[in-house]
Design a protein around this motif. Structure first.
Motif, short mmCIF file in Angstrom:
data_model
loop_
_atom_site.label_atom_id
_atom_site.label_comp_id
_atom_site.label_asym_id
_atom_site.label_seq_id
_atom_site.Cartn_x
_atom_site.Cartn_y
_atom_site.Cartn_z
N THR A 240 -43.85 -1.93 54.56
CA THR A 240 -42.12 -1.23 53.81
C THR A 240 -42.07 -1.07 52.20
OG1 THR A 240 -41.46 -0.95 56.21
CG2 THR A 240 -39.62 -0.99 54.09
N THR B 99 -41.44 5.44 56.67
CA THR B 99 -39.86 5.91 57.40
C THR B 99 -38.99 5.39 56.83
OG1 THR B 99 -40.98 7.45 59.63
CG2 THR B 99 -38.43 6.72 59.49
N ARG C 228 -46.33 4.83 60.10
CA ARG C 228 -45.19 6.02 60.14
C ARG C 228 -43.99 5.49 60.33
NH1 ARG C 228 -46.57 10.57 63.94
NH2 ARG C 228 -46.79 9.04 65.64
N ARG C 229 -44.29 3.81 61.01
CA ARG C 229 -42.77 3.42 60.99
C ARG C 229 -42.09 2.43 59.50
NH1 ARG C 229 -44.27 1.64 65.94
NH2 ARG C 229 -44.48 -0.56 64.67
N LEU D 108 -41.38 9.38 54.21
CA LEU D 108 -42.50 10.59 55.46
C LEU D 108 -41.92 11.83 55.22
CD1 LEU D 108 -43.11 10.59 57.67
CD2 LEU D 108 -40.59 10.93 59.32
N SER E 105 -44.89 13.56 59.46
CA SER E 105 -43.67 13.64 60.30
C SER E 105 -43.84 14.93 61.32
CB SER E 105 -42.79 14.20 59.97
OG SER E 105 -42.78 15.98 59.53
#
Length: 252
Positions: free
Chosen positions: A179, A205, A201-202, A210, A230
């Motif tokens: 992240t 996001t 994906r987390r 995303l 997504s």
């Protein structure tokens, strides 16, 4: 070496060639790579137990019957986390043994072509052989189209514009680190997604990216799938999957 020799693929006895075979479509091989695949005395390749090996599969149309082939079979792949001491011990021993096996025909004066998916010097097993043999045998590295280049081309997604900074991130990083890295860059390629897809994906996001993230599975290979991240329904993907986040830099 003349330009003609490079295209013809004339190989030198006792030389190890690290041959980049590109992302999956045989049409993406360089002239030098294709010519050497046809010319070297020994074709060597890495493979997972029970499988042909992706690099070997890419060049299959170029391999005539009865070629001398050397299969280097991994003792373990993704069954054990790469950071685990058992994995590191098994793989380190495997690379040492593989280097010795490759040295045998080289000492006999034969040319050996070790196939590498994508580019040999980009996240490749070839590098571990190169590190062990570079000081003792002649080596020529033949660059190849990287998997990420093949994927963003197949996705029709220019990856960097103007002064965009591109970060290449392994999906094996921790979620918080992924992240953070994503928030600090303009464009990104996340490799080694596979079983890390849900975590990736987390992180994408959480970084607020995303909306422009693209999921590519087996890019430039049979079974290719390309979709917005997504819309990807799975929590894990195959080994050959990655996430692309194109930059939004200067456009003239």
């Amino acid at each position: 070496m003349t330009g003609f020799d490079a295209i013809a693929g004339t190989s030198r006895g006792g030389t190890l060639y690290g041959i980049g075979v590109g992302p999956g479509d045989i049409r993406y091989l360089t002239l030098r790579a294709a010519a050497l695949v046809r010319d070297v005395d020994v074709i060597a390749f890495f493979a997972k137990r029970g499988l042909q090996g992706n690099a070997r599969g890419i060049v299959d149309p170029l391999i005539e019957p009865h070629r001398h082939e050397l299969r280097l079979e991994y003792p373990v792949t993704d069954e054990i986390p790469a950071e685990h001491s058992t994995y590191q011990k098994l793989i380190s021993r495997f690379y040492a043994e593989s280097a010795e096996r490759l040295s045998e025909p080289l000492r006999q004066g034969k040319s050996v072509g070790l196939l590498a998916e994508g580019d040999p010097f980009f996240y490749g097993s070839f590098m571990h052989i190169w590190r062990r043999l570079d000081a003792t045998v002649p080596i020529e590295v033949v660059p190849g189209v990287t998997g990420m280049s093949g994927c963003w081309t197949r996705a029709n997604a220019p990856i960097t514009w103007g002064d965009d900074i591109l970060s290449v991130l392994p999906g094996t990083l921790g979620e918080a680190q992924l992240t953070r890295r994503l928030t600090e860059t303009d464009a990104a390629v996340i490799m080694k997604v596979g079983k890390n897809l849900a975590k990736v994906r987390r992180a994408v996001t959480a970084a607020g990216l995303l909306a422009r993230a693209i999921y590519v599975e087996r890019g430039a290979m049979p079974g290719e799938q390309i979709m917005p991240l997504s819309e990807c329904p799975d929590s894990s993907g195959p080994y050959f999957s990655m996430v692309l986040i194109p930059g939004q830099g200067r456009r003239l």
